[in-house]
Enzyme design. Structure first.
Site, PDB file in Angstrom:
ATOM      1  N   HIS A 290       2.353   2.021  -3.174  1.00 32.14           N
ATOM      2  CA  HIS A 290       1.135   2.886  -3.855  1.00 32.14           C
ATOM      3  C   HIS A 290       1.768   4.471  -3.803  1.00 32.14           C
ATOM      4  O   HIS A 290       1.007   5.111  -4.088  1.00 32.14           O
ATOM      5  CB  HIS A 290      -0.161   2.804  -3.117  1.00 32.14           C
ATOM      6  CG  HIS A 290      -0.738   1.407  -3.328  1.00 32.14           C
ATOM      7  ND1 HIS A 290      -2.084   1.247  -2.736  1.00 32.14           N
ATOM      8  CD2 HIS A 290      -0.314   0.247  -3.825  1.00 32.14           C
ATOM      9  CE1 HIS A 290      -2.315   0.035  -3.075  1.00 32.14           C
ATOM     10  NE2 HIS A 290      -1.184  -0.557  -3.747  1.00 32.14           N
TER      11      HIS A 290
ATOM     12  N   ASP B 190       0.956  -1.253   0.035  1.00 30.79           N
ATOM     13  CA  ASP B 190       0.049  -0.206  -0.021  1.00 30.79           C
ATOM     14  C   ASP B 190       1.023   1.264   0.037  1.00 30.79           C
ATOM     15  O   ASP B 190       2.132   1.323  -0.498  1.00 30.79           O
ATOM     16  CB  ASP B 190      -0.905  -0.024   1.185  1.00 30.79           C
ATOM     17  CG  ASP B 190      -2.179   0.764   0.932  1.00 30.79           C
ATOM     18  OD1 ASP B 190      -2.217   2.070   0.435  1.00 30.79           O
ATOM     19  OD2 ASP B 190      -3.398   0.176   1.062  1.00 30.79           O
TER      20      ASP B 190
END
Ligand SMILES: *[C@@H]1O[C@H](CO)[C@@H](O)[C@H](O)[C@H]1NC(C)=O
Ligand SMILES: *[C@@H]1O[C@H](CO)[C@@H](O)[C@H](O)[C@H]1NC(C)=O
Ligand SMILES: *[C@@H]1O[C@H](CO)[C@@H](O)[C@H](O)[C@H]1NC(C)=O
Ligand SMILES: *[C@@H]1O[C@H](CO)[C@@H](O)[C@H](O)[C@H]1NC(C)=O
Ligand SMILES: *[C@@H]1O[C@H](CO)[C@@H](O)[C@H](O)[C@H]1NC(C)=O
Ligand SMILES: *[C@@H]1O[C@H](CO)[C@@H](O)[C@H](O)[C@H]1NC(C)=O
Length: 402
Positions: free
Chosen positions: A243, A220
């Site tokens: 991310h 993430d």
């Protein structure tokens, strides 16, 4: 009552904490070794009670003006269930992890957290060791469950987190909440690209947080700067996979606070799904996301190297909601260069209710080399609801959409 050793160290700089509890120069440590409290380095026995007892003694120890209490986790593999390490303590605390701290895989052994530091003023977490969240055993059970983060600092002040490594957290690797003056440097975080919600470092409701000189790969955000964060600095961070480095998500819940003061400089993002990002929910409270600089960023095959998404909603969402009321202003993107893995290198999807006020300066985001026989992609920038007070300076490629 326990073996205490004194180790004399010569400190040329303040290593334990800033502020009034900082004692530079010669600090000695009174060591509380968890193996003296029954911890076993066999990777099987639960050492949680031993760690809690060592912490309790260290926290209560009156070390005098020239000493700090140090909880020592020596080399070896230590399985440990949840530990809530609470202050306030008599003095500044040090926890040195030289072995591997291993989380249980049975979710039934957790309430919400794994390793928490709470109400501590003056804390150094350091060592050559590793914090292994064993997320691989439970990531597939993620649906609807909030899994425990690996290390959480809650209501902590004057803290340093240095040198240690984190792997495979079940959830966020390092979470900083309701804390003041936290410096994180020289750490390594690693979990697979497809591990769910394994943010590297998550900051919220905290002020004066500095993250530097670290390498973060996760499933993430490498770093997420959530509601109530002020004065957060990120420098010299290598991110990927992951991310990207994000502010948000903001505005999901009623009563949330905004973000003021974010400085992300001299970072590299390699193979990340986003570069630098601000994400806010629709139908949000009216809050601000202001005074930010993202500068000197190198992106290497990152999707969406520069992205503002004010309709953030992972999963299935109702797109007919009222627009976001998170007002984005005084946000500068400067000297951001490298390659974009997506056609839209600059994606600015702002809110119809509160258009963004941003500054783009010296941007150079090139497409990836084309596959043999294909034409090169033409990178784009796209805009929605950019305030007329937004400005561009220098050379912008792909050309600015406003
Ligand atoms: C630190 O301790 C050493 C040895 O006791 C001493 O020589 C030195 O002067 C001390 N340094 C400071 C800055 O107090
Ligand atoms: C981070 O690394 C830079 C460059 O090596 C160094 O100058 C700086 O002092 C380091 N920061 C911290 C907080 O250790
Ligand atoms: C932000 O951090 C800097 C450096 O740590 C500090 O000097 C400044 O006072 C902080 N600003 C606010 C508003 O807290
Ligand atoms: C920027 O990062 C590079 C490596 O990523 C490092 O060598 C350099 O010291 C950093 N510059 C500053 C000003 O911190
Ligand atoms: C970027 O990531 C790729 C794939 O993980 C890796 O092979 C490469 O070494 C990385 N490059 C840098 C500069 O870190
Ligand atoms: C914009 O943000 C930067 C970075 O936080 C800050 O230094 C500057 O004072 C802000 N400008 C305005 C007009 O508030």
């Amino acid at each position: 009552m326990n073996m205490t050793k004194k180790i004399l160290l010569f400190f040329f700089a303040c290593a334990v904490a800033q502020g009034n509890i900082c004692r530079a120069d010669n600090v000695t440590y009174k060591v509380f070794d968890v193996t003296s409290y029954g911890a076993a380095a066999d990777g099987k026995s639960d050492s949680a009670q031993a760690i809690l007892k060592a912490w309790a003694d260290a926290c209560a120890a009156d070390c005098g003006a020239l000493e700090n209490a140090k909880v020592m986790i020596p080399a070896g593999n230590f399985l440990a269930g949840p530990v809530d390490l609470q202050g306030p303590c008599k003095g500044a605390m040090v926890i040195e992890v030289n072995g591997v701290l291993i989380a249980p895989t049975d979710l039934g052994s957790f309430k919400k957290e794994w390793i928490v530091f709470r109400h501590v003023n003056g804390l150094l977490i350091t060592g050559a060791g590793k914090i292994d969240g064993q997320g691989g055993a439970v990531w597939h059970k993620m649906k609807g469950n909030r899994l425990p983060p690996s290390v959480k600092l809650l209501s902590v002040s004057n803290a340093n987190v240095q040198s240690i490594s984190f792997i495979n957290s079940k959830f966020f690797h390092l979470q900083i909440g309701q804390s003041v003056s936290v410096a994180v440097t020289g750490i390594t975080i690693s979990s697979p690209a497809d591990s769910p919600n394994t943010d590297g470092i998550h900051v919220a409701y905290s002020t004066d947080v500095k993250i530097s000189n670290s390498t973060i790969g996760s499933g993430d955000d490498c770093i997420s700067i959530g509601p109530g964060s002020t004065n957060v600095t990120v420098t010299n961070v290598n991110c990927g996979p992951g991310h990207g480095i994000s502010v948000g998500s903001l505005g999901k819940d009623k009563g949330e606070l905004g973000v003021d003061g974010v400085y992300v400089t001299n970072c590299t993002l390699n193979g990340t799904t986003n570069g630098v990002r601000i994400k806010t929910w629709q139908d949000s409270p009216a809050i601000n996301a202001v005074n930010m600089v993202f500068s000197d960023i190198v992106v290497n095959e990152a999707g969406n190297p520069i992205i503002i998404d004010q309709e953030y909603c992972p999963g299935n969402c109702d797109n007919d909601k009222p627009p976001s009321n998170v007002k984005i202003s005084n946000v500068t993107f400067e000297n951001i260069r490298g390659t974009s893995a997506s056609d839209v290198a600059i994606s600015l999807d702002c809110s119809a209710a509160v258009p963004c006020e941003i500054i783009l300066k010296d941007i150079n985001l090139q497409p990836l080399p084309p596959s043999p026989g294909l034409l090169p992609a033409v990178p784009l920038s796209t805009c929605e609801h950019i305030s007329t007070s937004s400005i561009t300076e220098g050379d912008i490629f792909p050309p600015s959409c406003f």
